[in-house]
Scaffold this active site. Structure first.
Site, mmCIF file in Angstrom:
data_model
loop_
_atom_site.group_PDB
_atom_site.id
_atom_site.type_symbol
_atom_site.label_atom_id
_atom_site.label_comp_id
_atom_site.label_asym_id
_atom_site.label_seq_id
_atom_site.Cartn_x
_atom_site.Cartn_y
_atom_site.Cartn_z
ATOM 1 C CG HIS A 130 37.734 -28.619 -51.235
ATOM 2 N ND1 HIS A 130 38.366 -27.416 -51.439
ATOM 3 C CD2 HIS A 130 36.604 -28.581 -51.994
ATOM 4 C CE1 HIS A 130 37.657 -26.674 -52.278
ATOM 5 N NE2 HIS A 130 36.598 -27.349 -52.632
HETATM 6 O O1 RIB Z 1 34.816 -25.644 -48.872
HETATM 7 C C1 RIB Z 1 35.049 -27.017 -49.121
HETATM 8 C C2 RIB Z 1 34.508 -27.860 -48.014
HETATM 9 O O2 RIB Z 1 33.103 -27.663 -47.935
HETATM 10 C C3 RIB Z 1 34.703 -29.364 -48.254
HETATM 11 O O3 RIB Z 1 34.818 -30.024 -47.012
HETATM 12 C C4 RIB Z 1 33.429 -29.762 -48.930
HETATM 13 O O4 RIB Z 1 33.087 -31.135 -48.699
HETATM 14 C C5 RIB Z 1 32.442 -28.886 -48.217
HETATM 15 O O5 RIB Z 1 32.107 -29.518 -46.998
#
Ligand code: RIB
Ligand code: CA
Length: 311
Positions: free
Chosen positions: A241
């Site tokens: 992500h």
């Molecule tokens: O949903 C993904 C996000 O949530 C990313 O930033 C991961 O690190 C968590 O913080």
């Protein structure tokens, strides 16, 4: 001139990779890391941020502790994804570099006031509590922010912590509502794009084959981090992500999206934290975000691997 950025973060293995990518890229000047409670409690996100800086050989990067809970809701963490430490997958030495005395919110306000208007980009990759708190306490900084490039939300992908909400937005919907309404130039990397940036086996092995400590550490983190998503989605890897935000700053052409209106659900518990993304423009509300839906995943991983090799 490198682009000045502040990364607001809740490390988290994917946060760690985003921070490493930024520190490996001469196009960016990381003014500081502001830590927030999210994946794990604040004391661990602050510890982890320093572990990552020292892994990158950058103990000079100032790390600040920020908000230890959301604006009004109870803190929800994600050890089930990231492990007890938040950086499970490899054991790295305890950090030696200090935590800055100043609160992260004060650093955000002071820096935005001190730097030229429109010269600092904020890159939030965790819950938006620090950013919203700074905006509430010092509204004058809002117009001084060049852009916010954040990871959060979802549209056609739904949510990852409830059917409707993605984790970063779900943890602090009230903070997200402040940020999305602020009128700042806003680019959003939602699950719709991050779920196309999967840590497949060949991509992880390319990390592991890199010389030095960074590549193998990233491979160990992604080996650990991917098990949850592969089980849940039956995918051939986990979505990486947070590095999508930094890669966008480096090579925006790898990404495709649309200027749309996005509102945050802050009332119904059923859909709390949902990013209500008007992808088809049915509400006629003026767009407030550049909402990214796709990327060139191979090029993204080539960029990431090449930059990690520099550390
Ligand atoms: O949903 C993904 C996000 O949530 C990313 O930033 C991961 O690190 C968590 O913080
Ligand atoms: Ca994160």
């Amino acid at each position: 001139m490198p682009r000045k950025i502040i990364i607001d973060t809740d490390p988290g293995q994917d946060d760690a990779v985003a921070i490493l990518l930024a520190l490996a890229s001469h196009e960016l000047e990381v003014l500081g890391l502001t830590c927030v409670a999210g994946n794990v409690p604040l004391d661990l996100t602050v510890r982890n941020a320093r572990i990552v800086c020292e892994l990158a050989g950058r103990p000079d990067v100032p790390v600040f502790a920020g908000c230890d809970r959301p604006l009004s809701r109870d803190l929800v963490t994600a050890e089930y994804v990231h492990g007890k430490t938040g950086l499970d997958g490899i054991t790295l030495p305890d950090p030696v570099m200090p935590v800055q005395d100043r609160h992260a919110v004060d650093f955000l306000i002071d820096t935005l006031r001190a730097e030229a208007p429109g010269s600092v980009t904020l890159v939030p990759i965790g819950p938006l509590t620090n950013i919203a708190t700074a905006m509430k306490r010092a509204p004058d900084i809002i117009d001084r922010i060049a852009e916010i490039v954040l990871m959060g939300g979802g549209c056609f992908e739904g949510g990852n912590v409830t059917p409707a909400a993605e984790f970063n937005i779900y943890v602090d919907p009230q903070a997200a509502d402040i940020v999305f309404r602020a009128g700042v130039r806003l680019t959003v990397m939602p699950l719709d794009v991050t779920h196309k940036a999967l840590t497949t086996r060949p991509r992880i092995e390319a990390f592991r084959a890199l010389p030095g400590r960074v590549g193998p550490a990233v491979a160990s983190w992604t080996d650990f981090f991917e098990r949850f998503d592969m089980e849940k989605y039956g995918s051939e890897g986990a979505p990486l992500h947070d590095p999508c935000t930094i890669a966008y700053l480096l090579q925006p052409d790898l990404f495709r999206g649309r200027h749309i209106h996005v509102a945050i659900e802050t009332t119904s518990e059923l859909t709390m934290g949902m990013t209500v993304a008007d992808w088809w423009g049915v509400t006629r509300r003026a767009p407030n975000t550049f909402f990214v839906g796709d990327l060139d995943a191979d090029a993204f991983y080539s960029l990431l691997t090449a930059r990690l090799a520099r550390l």
